[in-house]
Every structure is written in structure tokens, then in C-alpha cells.
Design a protein around this motif. Structure first.
Motif, short mmCIF file in Angstrom:
data_model
loop_
_atom_site.label_atom_id
_atom_site.label_comp_id
_atom_site.label_asym_id
_atom_site.label_seq_id
_atom_site.Cartn_x
_atom_site.Cartn_y
_atom_site.Cartn_z
N GLY A 7 22.94 44.20 5.99
CA GLY A 7 23.24 42.82 6.40
C GLY A 7 22.25 41.86 5.75
N THR A 9 22.56 39.92 3.45
CA THR A 9 23.16 38.68 2.97
C THR A 9 22.86 37.52 3.92
OG1 THR A 9 25.16 39.37 4.10
CG2 THR A 9 25.07 39.77 1.71
N SER A 31 25.73 44.75 2.37
CA SER A 31 26.73 43.90 2.99
C SER A 31 27.96 44.76 3.25
CB SER A 31 27.08 42.75 2.04
OG SER A 31 28.25 42.07 2.46
N ARG A 32 28.85 44.26 4.12
CA ARG A 32 30.15 44.93 4.25
C ARG A 32 30.99 44.68 2.99
NH1 ARG A 32 31.59 41.92 9.67
NH2 ARG A 32 30.55 40.33 8.41
N ARG A 36 29.83 40.09 -2.10
CA ARG A 36 28.86 39.18 -1.47
C ARG A 36 27.44 39.71 -1.66
NH1 ARG A 36 31.50 37.67 2.74
NH2 ARG A 36 31.01 39.40 4.13
N ALA A 64 19.47 44.40 9.62
CA ALA A 64 19.39 42.93 9.74
C ALA A 64 20.77 42.29 9.82
CB ALA A 64 18.59 42.35 8.57
N VAL A 65 21.72 43.03 10.39
CA VAL A 65 23.04 42.43 10.63
C VAL A 65 22.95 41.52 11.85
CG1 VAL A 65 24.33 44.36 9.65
CG2 VAL A 65 23.77 44.38 12.08
N GLN A 66 23.98 40.73 12.05
CA GLN A 66 24.08 39.90 13.25
C GLN A 66 23.77 40.78 14.47
OE1 GLN A 66 28.06 38.34 14.62
NE2 GLN A 66 27.35 36.64 13.38
N SER A 67 22.97 40.27 15.40
CA SER A 67 22.49 41.12 16.50
C SER A 67 23.61 41.85 17.25
CB SER A 67 21.71 40.27 17.50
OG SER A 67 20.46 39.99 16.96
N ALA A 69 26.14 43.09 16.19
CA ALA A 69 26.72 44.18 15.41
C ALA A 69 25.70 45.29 15.13
CB ALA A 69 27.27 43.63 14.08
N VAL A 89 15.48 44.52 14.06
CA VAL A 89 14.87 43.19 14.22
C VAL A 89 15.66 42.33 15.21
CG1 VAL A 89 13.87 43.21 11.90
CG2 VAL A 89 16.16 42.27 12.21
N SER A 91 17.68 40.78 18.58
CA SER A 91 17.49 40.43 20.00
C SER A 91 18.84 40.03 20.57
CB SER A 91 16.58 39.20 20.15
OG SER A 91 15.37 39.38 19.47
N PHE A 125 9.33 42.01 14.30
CA PHE A 125 9.59 40.79 13.52
C PHE A 125 10.54 39.82 14.22
CE2 PHE A 125 9.19 43.32 9.21
CZ PHE A 125 7.93 43.75 9.59
N GLN A 126 10.87 40.07 15.50
CA GLN A 126 11.87 39.22 16.18
C GLN A 126 11.44 37.75 16.23
OE1 GLN A 126 10.95 42.22 17.33
NE2 GLN A 126 12.79 43.38 17.75
N PRO A 129 10.72 33.19 12.21
CA PRO A 129 11.91 32.38 11.93
C PRO A 129 12.37 32.53 10.48
CG PRO A 129 9.98 30.99 12.34
CD PRO A 129 9.50 32.39 12.32
N ALA A 130 13.66 32.78 10.30
CA ALA A 130 14.21 32.95 8.94
C ALA A 130 13.92 31.73 8.08
CB ALA A 130 15.72 33.19 9.03
N1 LIG Z 1 17.58 34.13 11.94
C1 LIG Z 1 16.34 34.28 12.38
O1 LIG Z 1 15.52 33.34 12.39
C2 LIG Z 1 15.89 35.63 12.86
C3 LIG Z 1 14.54 35.82 13.19
C4 LIG Z 1 14.12 37.10 13.59
C5 LIG Z 1 15.05 38.12 13.71
N2 LIG Z 1 16.36 37.86 13.41
C6 LIG Z 1 17.32 38.96 13.54
O2 LIG Z 1 17.74 39.32 12.25
C7 LIG Z 1 19.11 39.72 12.28
C8 LIG Z 1 19.88 38.92 11.25
O3 LIG Z 1 19.76 37.56 11.56
P1 LIG Z 1 20.55 36.48 10.69
O4 LIG Z 1 20.22 35.15 11.27
O5 LIG Z 1 20.32 36.73 9.24
O6 LIG Z 1 22.05 36.88 11.09
P2 LIG Z 1 23.46 36.49 10.48
O7 LIG Z 1 23.28 35.61 9.30
O8 LIG Z 1 24.31 36.01 11.61
O9 LIG Z 1 24.04 37.91 10.04
C9 LIG Z 1 23.45 38.68 9.04
C10 LIG Z 1 24.53 39.48 8.35
O10 LIG Z 1 25.18 40.33 9.29
C11 LIG Z 1 26.43 40.71 8.74
N3 LIG Z 1 27.40 40.77 9.81
C12 LIG Z 1 27.91 39.76 10.55
N4 LIG Z 1 28.79 40.22 11.46
C13 LIG Z 1 28.83 41.57 11.29
C14 LIG Z 1 29.57 42.62 11.91
N5 LIG Z 1 30.43 42.37 12.91
N6 LIG Z 1 29.37 43.88 11.49
C15 LIG Z 1 28.49 44.16 10.48
N7 LIG Z 1 27.77 43.20 9.84
C16 LIG Z 1 27.94 41.93 10.25
C17 LIG Z 1 26.80 39.65 7.70
O11 LIG Z 1 26.75 40.30 6.43
P3 LIG Z 1 28.07 40.64 5.58
O12 LIG Z 1 29.15 39.71 6.07
O13 LIG Z 1 27.62 40.33 4.18
O14 LIG Z 1 28.33 42.07 5.84
C18 LIG Z 1 25.67 38.64 7.77
O15 LIG Z 1 25.31 38.09 6.52
C19 LIG Z 1 19.59 39.52 13.72
O16 LIG Z 1 19.50 40.73 14.41
C20 LIG Z 1 18.61 38.53 14.28
O17 LIG Z 1 18.43 38.64 15.67
C21 LIG Z 1 16.80 36.67 12.97
#
Ligand SMILES: NC(=O)c1ccc[n+]([C@@H]2O[C@H](COP(=O)([O-])OP(=O)(O)OC[C@H]3O[C@@H](n4cnc5c(N)ncnc54)[C@H](OP(=O)(O)O)[C@@H]3O)[C@@H](O)[C@H]2O)c1
Length: 207
Positions: A7, A9, A31-32, A36, A64-67, A69, A89, A91, A125-126, A129-130
Motif C-alpha cells: 500500500g 502508493t 499496490s493492488r 499505480r 501501509a494500506v488503509q487501516s 484493510a 502502522v 490505527s 510510527f502511528q 504525520p504523513a
Molecule cells: N496518513 C498519516 O498521516 C499516517 C500516519 C501514521 C500512520 N498511518 C497509517 O499508515 C497507513 C496508510 O495511511 P495512508 O494515509 O497512506 O492511507 P491511504 O492513503 O488511505 O491508503 C494507503 C493505500 O492503501 C491501499 N488501499 C486502500 N484501500 C485498500 C483496500 N481495501 N485493500 C487493500 N489496499 C487498500 C491503497 O493502495 P492501492 O490502491 O494502490 O492498492 C492506498 O494507496 C494507515 O494504516 C494509517 O493508519 C498514516
């Protein structure tokens, strides 16, 4: 060292990929959708592949996919992951009536992942912030890593130290992921209330 970011991407995975690539880590983002993955990987200067190709023969796979998933993705990849260490990572958050809560009343995503994969699972790493990972410079905070396998935890702590100017801290057994994941609700609340980008830093270590 070879790291796959499943994940990768997404915003968080791309942030990790960029930082670790600069530190000399060999990165593949997954990625799936292979197109992409390739497109995002080219921008970052790393490799791109499907999630299942990305995790083959790596030292660490970051989930690092959407939480929502994370658990299903771990289940799907378990056979290809084999004994590879996995960093979770994610939550679980619940947004209700303008407030943010930890969505779980028991356990943690990371512990559920550990039930599905054969290798050691780490959680951490939770609180990073991204958006800050995407800016230049180390983040002025600590990283906390929980897990039951000392060797895998050492690896993740080393990787964490490439992200922050603070400390990469051993946060104890994997069950402590409950606190790390739950703390994300606090950070999100603080960010909203004070219009800041808060991070975590522990005191008391001296110089
Ligand atoms: N954002 C932050 O600030 C932050 C901080 C610390 C930790 N985190 C953690 O890091 C992780 C990713 O965060 P993010 O903000 O980067 O998330 P995101 O952009 O919502 O999702 C990351 C990737 O997950 C994949 N995805 C989405 N739905 C999916 C599904 N149903 N099955 C499989 N893959 C799926 C997608 O990749 P494809 O479509 O390319 O497969 C997407 O690019 C989460 O667990 C989040 O809690 C995030």
C-alpha cells in the motif's frame, strides 16, 4: 536492507519510501494495481510492484494500506510473506459527533495481524504525520515501536531513526500496540483542537 511497503502508493507509505531511499534502503512500494505502483515508484525513485510481488525476499514488509484493510491484506499476503517480519502502522479510529475515538475496545490491529502471519509483527510510527514525512528534514519527535521479537524490533528501530531527530524507542511487547494505536485518537484530536501537527516525544532520557 530490502523493505517492501504494502500500500506504498498512499501518503504514509510514500513518505516512508522517500526517507528510507535517501538512507540507502532498497525499497519496493506495493499496490493492488501494478500500474499505480510503477507510476508512484518512478516519482520516488524506488521499485514498484503488486503487493504480493513486493513482499518477496525482503527483510521487512510494512503494512501501509488503509487501516481498515490492514487485517484482510495481511491475511491475503500471509502465504507469500512466510517468516518475513511485518511492521503494522495502522490505527482504528472512529469519528462520531465531531470527536475522534479509538474504534476498538480490546486488542489491536497489530495483534490481529500477528495471528495471521508466520513472521514476527512489530507495531509503530502511528504518531508520525504523513504530511511531515513529505517535507525535508527529520521530524522533531520520537518513534515508538512495540513487538515481541528483539531482532526484528532492532531492525525497525534502526529504520525509525532515519525518520526523526528524536529517539527510536522500544515500546515493549506487541500488546502495547493497543496504547500506540489508541494514542492516534489523541493526536488527531489535538491537531484539530489546536490547529497544529502534533508529534510524540518522551522526556526523562537526559542528554
Ligand atoms: N496518513 C498519516 O498521516 C499516517 C500516519 C501514521 C500512520 N498511518 C497509517 O499508515 C497507513 C496508510 O495511511 P495512508 O494515509 O497512506 O492511507 P491511504 O492513503 O488511505 O491508503 C494507503 C493505500 O492503501 C491501499 N488501499 C486502500 N484501500 C485498500 C483496500 N481495501 N485493500 C487493500 N489496499 C487498500 C491503497 O493502495 P492501492 O490502491 O494502490 O492498492 C492506498 O494507496 C494507515 O494504516 C494509517 O493508519 C498514516
Amino acid at each position: 536492507m530490502k523493505v517492501a511497503i504494502v500500500g506504498g502508493t498512499g501518503a504514509f507509505g510514500r513518505g516512508l519510501a522517500a526517507r528510507w531511499r535517501e538512507a540507502g534502503v532498497e525499497i519496493t512500494i506495493g499496490s493492488r494495481d501494478p500500474a499505480r505502483a510503477s507510476e508512484r515508484a518512478a516519482v520516488l525513485g524506488v521499485a514498484g510492484a503488486t503487493n504480493s510481488e513486493a513482499v518477496r525476499d525482503v527483510d521487512l514488509a510494512v503494512l501501509a494500506v488503509q487501516s481498515s484493510a490492514a487485517i484482510d491484506t495481511a491475511r491475503e499476503l500471509a502465504h507469500v510473506l512466510g517468516a518475513t517480519p511485518v511492521l503494522c502502522v495502522a490505527s482504528d479510529l472512529r469519528f462520531e459527533h465531531g470527536a475522534v475515538y479509538p474504534a476498538r475496545s480490546a486488542g489491536s490491529i497489530a495483534e490481529d495481524v500477528a495471528e495471521l502471519v508466520a513472521g514476527p509483527v512489530l507495531s509503530g510510527f502511528q504518531a508520525l504525520p504523513a504530511a511531515e514525512l513529505a517535507r525535508p528534514g527529520l521530524l522533531d519527535e520520537d518513534v515508538l515501536v512495540a513487538g515481541d521479537d528483539a531482532e526484528a524490533k532492532k531492525l525497525v528501530l534502526e529504520l525509525g531513526q532515519h525518520l526523526v531527530s528524536g529517539r527510536a524507542i522500544d515500546a515493549g511487547p506487541l500488546a502495547n500496540s493497543r496504547a500506540l494505536e489508541g494514542m492516534t485518537a489523541v493526536i488527531v484530536h489535538v491537531n484539530r483542537k489546536y490547529k497544529v501537527v502534533a508529534g510524540l516525544k518522551l522526556t526523562g532520557f537526559g542528554d
